[in-house]
Design a protein around this motif. Structure first.
Motif, PDB file in Angstrom:
ATOM      1  N   ARG A   2      -5.832  31.181 -27.881  1.00 46.81           N
ATOM      2  CA  ARG A   2      -5.144  30.533 -28.985  1.00 46.81           C
ATOM      3  C   ARG A   2      -5.697  31.020 -30.317  1.00 46.81           C
ATOM      4  O   ARG A   2      -6.883  31.327 -30.430  1.00 46.81           O
ATOM      5  N   ALA A   3      -4.836  31.056 -31.319  1.00 49.05           N
ATOM      6  CA  ALA A   3      -5.275  31.468 -32.651  1.00 49.05           C
ATOM      7  C   ALA A   3      -4.409  30.795 -33.704  1.00 49.05           C
ATOM      8  O   ALA A   3      -3.260  30.426 -33.456  1.00 49.05           O
ATOM      9  N   SER A   4      -4.984  30.656 -34.877  1.00 53.55           N
ATOM     10  CA  SER A   4      -4.261  30.189 -36.051  1.00 53.55           C
ATOM     11  C   SER A   4      -4.507  31.181 -37.173  1.00 53.55           C
ATOM     12  O   SER A   4      -5.650  31.610 -37.383  1.00 53.55           O
ATOM     13  N   LYS A  20      -0.346  30.869 -34.385  1.00 59.50           N
ATOM     14  CA  LYS A  20       0.250  29.733 -35.083  1.00 59.50           C
ATOM     15  C   LYS A  20       0.124  28.430 -34.293  1.00 59.50           C
ATOM     16  O   LYS A  20       0.995  27.554 -34.345  1.00 59.50           O
ATOM     17  N   THR A  21      -0.958  28.306 -33.541  1.00 64.41           N
ATOM     18  CA  THR A  21      -1.129  27.116 -32.701  1.00 64.41           C
ATOM     19  C   THR A  21      -1.339  25.854 -33.520  1.00 64.41           C
ATOM     20  O   THR A  21      -1.180  24.742 -32.997  1.00 64.41           O
ATOM     21  N   ALA A  80       0.518  19.127 -26.166  1.00 67.72           N
ATOM     22  CA  ALA A  80       1.504  19.160 -25.090  1.00 67.72           C
ATOM     23  C   ALA A  80       2.396  20.391 -25.202  1.00 67.72           C
ATOM     24  O   ALA A  80       2.676  21.065 -24.202  1.00 67.72           O
ATOM     25  N   ALA A  81       2.853  20.692 -26.411  1.00 68.09           N
ATOM     26  CA  ALA A  81       3.703  21.865 -26.610  1.00 68.09           C
ATOM     27  C   ALA A  81       2.938  23.148 -26.326  1.00 68.09           C
ATOM     28  O   ALA A  81       3.476  24.093 -25.725  1.00 68.09           O
ATOM     29  N   LEU A  82       1.678  23.215 -26.757  1.00 64.00           N
ATOM     30  CA  LEU A  82       0.863  24.399 -26.502  1.00 64.00           C
ATOM     31  C   LEU A  82       0.672  24.620 -25.007  1.00 64.00           C
ATOM     32  O   LEU A  82       0.778  25.747 -24.513  1.00 64.00           O
ATOM     33  N   SER A  83       0.397  23.559 -24.289  1.00 61.71           N
ATOM     34  CA  SER A  83       0.195  23.667 -22.846  1.00 61.71           C
ATOM     35  C   SER A  83       1.462  24.149 -22.150  1.00 61.71           C
ATOM     36  O   SER A  83       1.406  24.940 -21.199  1.00 61.71           O
ATOM     37  N   VAL A 103       1.960  36.447 -29.895  1.00 58.29           N
ATOM     38  CA  VAL A 103       3.106  35.587 -29.582  1.00 58.29           C
ATOM     39  C   VAL A 103       3.231  34.500 -30.645  1.00 58.29           C
ATOM     40  O   VAL A 103       2.243  33.853 -31.009  1.00 58.29           O
ATOM     41  N   ASP A 104       4.433  34.306 -31.125  1.00 58.79           N
ATOM     42  CA  ASP A 104       4.740  33.224 -32.061  1.00 58.79           C
ATOM     43  C   ASP A 104       4.899  31.936 -31.256  1.00 58.79           C
ATOM     44  O   ASP A 104       5.952  31.665 -30.687  1.00 58.79           O
ATOM     45  N   ALA A 105       3.824  31.144 -31.182  1.00 57.24           N
ATOM     46  CA  ALA A 105       3.835  29.957 -30.323  1.00 57.24           C
ATOM     47  C   ALA A 105       4.953  28.977 -30.659  1.00 57.24           C
ATOM     48  O   ALA A 105       5.648  28.492 -29.759  1.00 57.24           O
ATOM     49  N   PRO A 106       5.203  28.628 -31.941  1.00 50.53           N
ATOM     50  CA  PRO A 106       6.291  27.694 -32.239  1.00 50.53           C
ATOM     51  C   PRO A 106       7.661  28.222 -31.818  1.00 50.53           C
ATOM     52  O   PRO A 106       8.514  27.450 -31.352  1.00 50.53           O
TER      53      PRO A 106
END
Length: 338
Positions: A209-211, A182-183, A189-192, A131-134
């Motif tokens: 989570r991953a980067s 892309k965390t 806050a946005a990640l949560s 998943v593209d987190a942003p």
């Protein structure tokens, strides 16, 4: 003989599937892994990127590229013969990883593992959705699908079909593991908020989570999900429907000459993405004075680039993916290539 495990990596356009796969190959500890790459469009940039990764235990013959169509639409024509060829090798792989197109629906592909001659020799170890987190944080997909449905019903001006959202949701609901990638581009806050939205899905699966796609191979492989035997627990918008179509998308390939400078090319790339509402661009170009070619990835307004190994050549190639109506000629003119 025990079945060969197969891991399916899926995810929406630009989520980071190839980056995750490359990281996996670099840390496979000598395990013989065969890769099947299914790319949307006539040019398999991802396959070529993996072949140029210079990973010692990743020989070119273990990377199989399918560019004739989406795997979930061409199971009998492309997928089954490819898997049978891997199985029939004198030294078959210990594990197979399939990187699907960003437009692929996982469930039809899972059903193919019930095919005679495949079912007794392979098992789906797990479906991993990247998943593209942003992108999710920016609201590209709705947090509350029911609220969106009510809004659509109340407004005749709204489009009642959203194939992009359906593909995204089908990929989530077929997963055994979700990689929130892309965390590093989001605050806590946005990640949560993204994780909370994912937790509302009908199928509750583990999310990590991953980067840069950096996930321990021990987490990705060995899930033992036997997903081909668990289809009923993986809901899909297309259950009971016929073959899905990709008519809402357009894809074409551009050839580009050597660029005078990295900065000027990236600036032009950014302008083209914004002016033509391009969903995705990826490829490579030679740059004057540089021994390596420049690899580029553009997803919406976000862009990444790096000089990479691989045949430099005299020209570059770029895959452009957008919604139906995207005019290839206008895009090419923006690059000055026509």
């Amino acid at each position: 003989m025990s079945k060969i495990p197969v891991t399916i990596i899926t995810g929406f356009l630009g989520a980071g599937k190839t980056t995750l796969l490359r990281h996996l190959l670099e840390r496979s500890a000598g395990r013989r892994i065969a890769i099947v790459v299914n790319e949307f469009g006539s040019l398999g940039i991802d396959g070529e990127t993996l072949r140029g990764c210079a990973i010692p235990n990743c020989p070119e013959e273990d990377i199989v590229e399918l560019t004739n169509g989406c795997l979930c639409c061409t199971v009998a024509d492309d997928f089954i013969p490819t898997m049978e060829a891997l199985l029939d090798r004198s030294d078959p792989p210990e594990h197979i990883v399939i990187e699907t197109s960003g437009l692929a629906l996982p469930k039809p592909l899972l059903k193919a593992f019930g095919w005679p001659g495949i079912r007794t020799r392979m098992t789906v170890d797990g479906v991993i959705t990247v998943v593209d987190a942003p992108a999710v944080a920016e609201g590209r997909f709705a947090d509350d699908p029911e609220a969106v449905a009510r809004q659509r019903e109340a407004d005749d001006a709204l489009d009642h079909d959203n194939p992009l959202e359906e593909v995204y949701e089908d990929q989530l609901d077929s997963a055994d593991l979700v990689i929130l990638n892309k965390t590093d581009l989001l605050d806590e806050a946005a990640l949560s908020a993204v994780e909370t939205a994912l937790a509302r899905r009908p199928r509750r699966v583990r999310t990590i989570r991953a980067s840069e796609g950096r996930v321990d191979p021990a987490v990705l492989l060995g899930l033992s999900a036997a997903a081909e035997d668990d289809l009923a627990a993986r809901p899909s918008h297309h259950d009971g429907a016929g073959d899905h179509e990709h008519d809402d998308f357009a894809s074409f390939v551009m050839e580009l000459p050597e660029q005078e400078s990295t900065e000027a090319f990236l600036s032009r790339l950014d302008r083209v993405v914004r002016d033509h509402d391009v969903l995705r661009m990826k490829g490579y170009v030679p740059v004057a004075g540089k021994a390596l070619r420049l690899g580029v990835q553009a997803v919406g307004g976000r862009m990444r680039h790096a000089f990479e190994s691989g045949p430099r050549g005299e020209s570059g190639r770029l895959v452009v993916i957008g919604l139906r109506g995207l005019d290839p000629l206008l895009v090419q003119r923006s690059f000055g290539s026509v």
